[in-house]
Design an enzyme around this catalytic site. Structure first.
Site, PDB file in Angstrom:
ATOM      1  N   CYS A 188      44.718 -21.593 -16.250  1.00  0.00           N
ATOM      2  CA  CYS A 188      43.493 -22.098 -15.625  1.00  0.00           C
ATOM      3  C   CYS A 188      43.098 -21.240 -14.435  1.00  0.00           C
ATOM      4  O   CYS A 188      43.829 -21.166 -13.437  1.00  0.00           O
ATOM      5  CB  CYS A 188      43.700 -23.542 -15.181  1.00  0.00           C
ATOM      6  SG  CYS A 188      42.276 -24.239 -14.314  1.00  0.00           S
TER       7      CYS A 188
ATOM      8  N   CYS B 250      37.019 -18.377 -17.049  1.00  0.00           N
ATOM      9  CA  CYS B 250      37.483 -19.736 -17.307  1.00  0.00           C
ATOM     10  C   CYS B 250      38.300 -19.651 -18.579  1.00  0.00           C
ATOM     11  O   CYS B 250      37.900 -18.967 -19.528  1.00  0.00           O
ATOM     12  CB  CYS B 250      36.304 -20.693 -17.496  1.00  0.00           C
ATOM     13  SG  CYS B 250      36.817 -22.362 -17.975  1.00  0.00           S
TER      14      CYS B 250
END
Length: 232
Positions: A82, A194
């Site tokens: 992440c 992302c």
């Protein structure tokens, strides 16, 4: 060979994508030449973007729990798929007892090594607003464009309502239009900042010159673990 510990669950599909990329990036001819990988698919980690925007609890306690479980199980170093979670590194990195490879810094250094002068950042609203990539890229002399307003909503929507929701039929046409607009503004490449973005590229057949931060992290992890990177 070192054992990799993946702080996962952010989200589950992105965690699988990272692990798969590590395996595919490893120059191995048999099982025993692959890198030992431990994964803590901790879906209890609160949403990072919500925390940054002041609309949810901090993910730090759960991030630390994952790190501690992985370290206790034998991980020699840690990675996180992440991007947004890297915003919280200053809060919990001092508590770690093993190194953690920084995906954001590694990706910025990769862009510099590729000779890029201007890139567009494709990421969640939370990651964009933290300035994580903007600072890291500026430090190596790479200018950054980022989606704003309706553009940001199109990318963020694809990440959350498309990939995270597991919706293969999501209409990604607005997101593809954003890519065309950013390219027209001078973006030489798109940084997939992302972890859901590489999944989105494959799922929705997006077109462009992409810098996959997950791939950069995967290859760096292979090298750090002491294995050879397979170049295809």
């Amino acid at each position: 060979m070192k054992t990799i510990g993946i702080i996962g669950g952010m989200g589950p599909m992105a965690t699988v994508d990272l692990m798969q990329k590590i395996i595919l990036a490893t120059d191995a001819q048999e099982d025993q030449e692959h890198i030992p990988i431990l994964v803590d698919n901790n879906t209890r980690i609160p949403d990072r973007t919500a925390a940054i925007l002041g609309a949810g609890p901090s993910p730090v306690p759960e991030l630390l729990k994952s790190a501690q479980r992985l370290t206790a199980a034998g991980a020699d170093f840690l990675i996180m798929g992440c991007n947004t979670a890297h915003y919280f590194l200053p809060e919990f990195e001092p508590e770690l007892t093993v190194p953690l490879l920084n995906m954001v810094t590694l990706t910025a250094e990769y862009c510099q090594a590729q000779g890029l002068k201007k890139v567009a950042l494709l990421a969640s609203a939370g990651t964009c607003r933290t300035g994580l990539y903007q600072k890291a890229l500026a430090a190596v002399g790479v200018a950054v464009l980022q989606p704003e307003g309706a553009q940001e909503q199109a990318i963020h929507g694809m990440i959350y309502d498309g990939v995270k929701a597991g919706n293969p039929h999501y209409d990604a046409a607005p997101a593809q239009q954003v890519l065309r607009e950013l390219q027209a503004q001078g973006a030489e490449a798109f940084v997939l900042g992302c972890t859901e973005m590489p999944v989105a590229v494959a799922m929705y057949h997006l077109q462009g010159h992409f810098i996959d931060a997950t791939q950069v992290l995967a290859e760096a992890s292979v090298r750090y673990a002491g294995a050879k990177v397979k170049h295809v």
